[in-house]
Design a protein around this motif. Sequence first.
Motif, PDB file in Angstrom:
ATOM      1  N   ASP A   1       0.773  -1.245   0.000  1.00  0.00           N
ATOM      2  CA  ASP A   1       0.000   0.000   0.000  1.00  0.00           C
ATOM      3  C   ASP A   1       0.806   1.297   0.000  1.00  0.00           C
ATOM      4  N   LYS A   2       2.103   1.239  -0.240  1.00  0.00           N
ATOM      5  CA  LYS A   2       2.782   2.525  -0.413  1.00  0.00           C
ATOM      6  C   LYS A   2       3.625   2.487  -1.688  1.00  0.00           C
ATOM      7  N   LEU A   3       3.629   3.594  -2.429  1.00  0.00           N
ATOM      8  CA  LEU A   3       4.368   3.651  -3.690  1.00  0.00           C
ATOM      9  C   LEU A   3       5.839   3.427  -3.398  1.00  0.00           C
ATOM     10  N   SER A   4       6.376   2.352  -3.941  1.00  0.00           N
ATOM     11  CA  SER A   4       7.746   2.036  -3.617  1.00  0.00           C
ATOM     12  C   SER A   4       8.695   2.479  -4.708  1.00  0.00           C
ATOM     13  N   CYS A   5       8.276   2.346  -5.977  1.00  0.00           N
ATOM     14  CA  CYS A   5       9.235   2.648  -7.021  1.00  0.00           C
ATOM     15  C   CYS A   5       8.583   2.657  -8.397  1.00  0.00           C
ATOM     16  N   THR A   6       9.161   3.398  -9.321  1.00  0.00           N
ATOM     17  CA  THR A   6       8.678   3.384 -10.702  1.00  0.00           C
ATOM     18  C   THR A   6       9.863   3.183 -11.649  1.00  0.00           C
ATOM     19  N   ARG A   7       9.583   2.501 -12.734  1.00  0.00           N
ATOM     20  CA  ARG A   7      10.564   2.382 -13.813  1.00  0.00           C
ATOM     21  C   ARG A   7       9.861   2.760 -15.102  1.00  0.00           C
ATOM     22  N   ALA A   8      10.482   3.623 -15.899  1.00  0.00           N
ATOM     23  CA  ALA A   8       9.844   4.085 -17.122  1.00  0.00           C
ATOM     24  C   ALA A   8      10.781   3.987 -18.317  1.00  0.00           C
ATOM     25  N   TYR A   9      10.179   3.824 -19.490  1.00  0.00           N
ATOM     26  CA  TYR A   9      10.953   3.776 -20.738  1.00  0.00           C
ATOM     27  C   TYR A   9      10.294   4.679 -21.766  1.00  0.00           C
ATOM     28  N   ARG A  10      11.077   5.576 -22.345  1.00  0.00           N
ATOM     29  CA  ARG A  10      10.591   6.472 -23.399  1.00  0.00           C
ATOM     30  C   ARG A  10      11.172   6.013 -24.712  1.00  0.00           C
ATOM     31  N   ARG A  11      10.271   5.614 -25.614  1.00  0.00           N
ATOM     32  CA  ARG A  11      10.731   4.988 -26.840  1.00  0.00           C
ATOM     33  C   ARG A  11      11.438   5.952 -27.783  1.00  0.00           C
ATOM     34  N   ASP A  12      10.904   7.176 -27.945  1.00  0.00           N
ATOM     35  CA  ASP A  12      11.504   8.090 -28.937  1.00  0.00           C
ATOM     36  C   ASP A  12      12.957   8.426 -28.586  1.00  0.00           C
ATOM     37  N   ARG A  13      13.270   8.448 -27.285  1.00  0.00           N
ATOM     38  CA  ARG A  13      14.651   8.748 -26.869  1.00  0.00           C
ATOM     39  C   ARG A  13      15.417   7.489 -26.496  1.00  0.00           C
ATOM     40  N   ASN A  14      14.739   6.341 -26.526  1.00  0.00           N
ATOM     41  CA  ASN A  14      15.348   5.072 -26.112  1.00  0.00           C
ATOM     42  C   ASN A  14      16.011   5.259 -24.748  1.00  0.00           C
ATOM     43  N   GLU A  15      15.228   5.764 -23.792  1.00  0.00           N
ATOM     44  CA  GLU A  15      15.792   6.176 -22.510  1.00  0.00           C
ATOM     45  C   GLU A  15      14.993   5.556 -21.372  1.00  0.00           C
ATOM     46  N   THR A  16      15.685   5.038 -20.368  1.00  0.00           N
ATOM     47  CA  THR A  16      14.986   4.533 -19.182  1.00  0.00           C
ATOM     48  C   THR A  16      15.188   5.505 -18.025  1.00  0.00           C
ATOM     49  N   LYS A  17      14.179   5.573 -17.169  1.00  0.00           N
ATOM     50  CA  LYS A  17      14.254   6.412 -15.968  1.00  0.00           C
ATOM     51  C   LYS A  17      13.745   5.578 -14.809  1.00  0.00           C
ATOM     52  N   GLU A  18      14.261   5.853 -13.624  1.00  0.00           N
ATOM     53  CA  GLU A  18      13.713   5.143 -12.478  1.00  0.00           C
ATOM     54  C   GLU A  18      13.533   6.099 -11.320  1.00  0.00           C
ATOM     55  N   GLY A  19      12.533   5.782 -10.489  1.00  0.00           N
ATOM     56  CA  GLY A  19      12.291   6.587  -9.305  1.00  0.00           C
ATOM     57  C   GLY A  19      12.279   5.689  -8.094  1.00  0.00           C
ATOM     58  N   ASN A  20      13.270   5.855  -7.237  1.00  0.00           N
ATOM     59  CA  ASN A  20      13.325   5.158  -5.942  1.00  0.00           C
ATOM     60  C   ASN A  20      13.461   3.645  -6.039  1.00  0.00           C
ATOM     61  N   CYS A  21      13.901   3.124  -7.162  1.00  0.00           N
ATOM     62  CA  CYS A  21      14.033   1.669  -7.273  1.00  0.00           C
ATOM     63  C   CYS A  21      15.371   1.241  -6.683  1.00  0.00           C
TER      64      CYS A  21
END
Length: 163
Positions: A78-98
Motif C-alpha cells: 500500500d505505499k508507492l515504492s518505485c517506478t521504472r519508465a521507458y521512453r521509446r523516442d529517446r530510447n531512454e529509461t528512468k527510475e524513481g526510488n528503485c
Amino acid sequence: MLCTWRTSDLRLLLTLIVFLVVASVNGSSTDKRQRKLELPAEVNTSLSVPVDTKAVFDCPPIPLTSVVVTTWQIILRDKLSCTRAYRRDRNETKEGNCTDERIIWASRPDENLALQIDPVATTHDGFYMCQMVTPDGNFHRGYHLQVLGKEEHILWYFRPDLA
Ligand SMILES: *[C@@H]1O[C@H](CO)[C@@H](O)[C@H](O)[C@H]1NC(C)=O
Ligand SMILES: *[C@@H]1O[C@H](CO)[C@@H](O)[C@H](O)[C@H]1NC(C)=O
Ligand SMILES: *[C@@H]1O[C@H](CO)[C@@H](O)[C@H](O)[C@H]1NC(C)=O
C-alpha cells in the motif's frame, strides 16, 4: 501419380490453394485490427508465486512501435515504492526510488518491456502495474502479487487435490 492428374483437377487444386492463402492473410489482418480495438484499457490479475522463484510480468499486448512511454509502478504493501519508465523516442529509461536490485526490466526495454523479480521474497507482496501511453489512449495491466511462503509451498506439493 502426378501424370495421371487431369488438368481440371490441377486447376481446382490451384484455386483451392489461392483461396486458402487469401483467407489466411485476410483472417490474420482482421484479428490484429480487432485485438487492438477490443483491448481493455485496464486489466488486473491476481498471482500467487512461491518464494525464491523468478516472476515475470508482461505489459499489455500492444506493438512496441505504437507505445510512446511505458511506466511500471510498484506498490508494495500500500505505499508507492518505485517506478521504472521507458521512453521509446529517446530510447531512454528512468527510475524513481528503485533500490531493490531484484526488481528490474526482464530484458532490454527497446525489445521487451516486461518486468521481473528474481528471486521473489515475501516482502514483494504488492501491486505491480504496467502503464502504456499510446496515440490510441492509455492501457494498464496490473498484477496483485501474493508471495507464498516456504510452508505453503510445501503444502501445495503434498496436496494433489489442489493441483
Ligand atoms: C486494479 O487494481 C488497482 C489497485 O488495486 C485499482 O486501483 C484498480 O481500480 C483496479 N482496476 C480494475 C479494472 O479492476
Ligand atoms: C537503445 O539503447 C541501447 C543501449 O543504450 C542500445 O543497445 C539499443 O541498440 C538502443 N535501441 C534502439 C532501438 O535504438
Ligand atoms: C521517491 O520517494 C520520495 C520519498 O519517499 C517521494 O517523495 C518521491 O515522490 C518518490 N519518487 C518517485 C518517482 O516515486
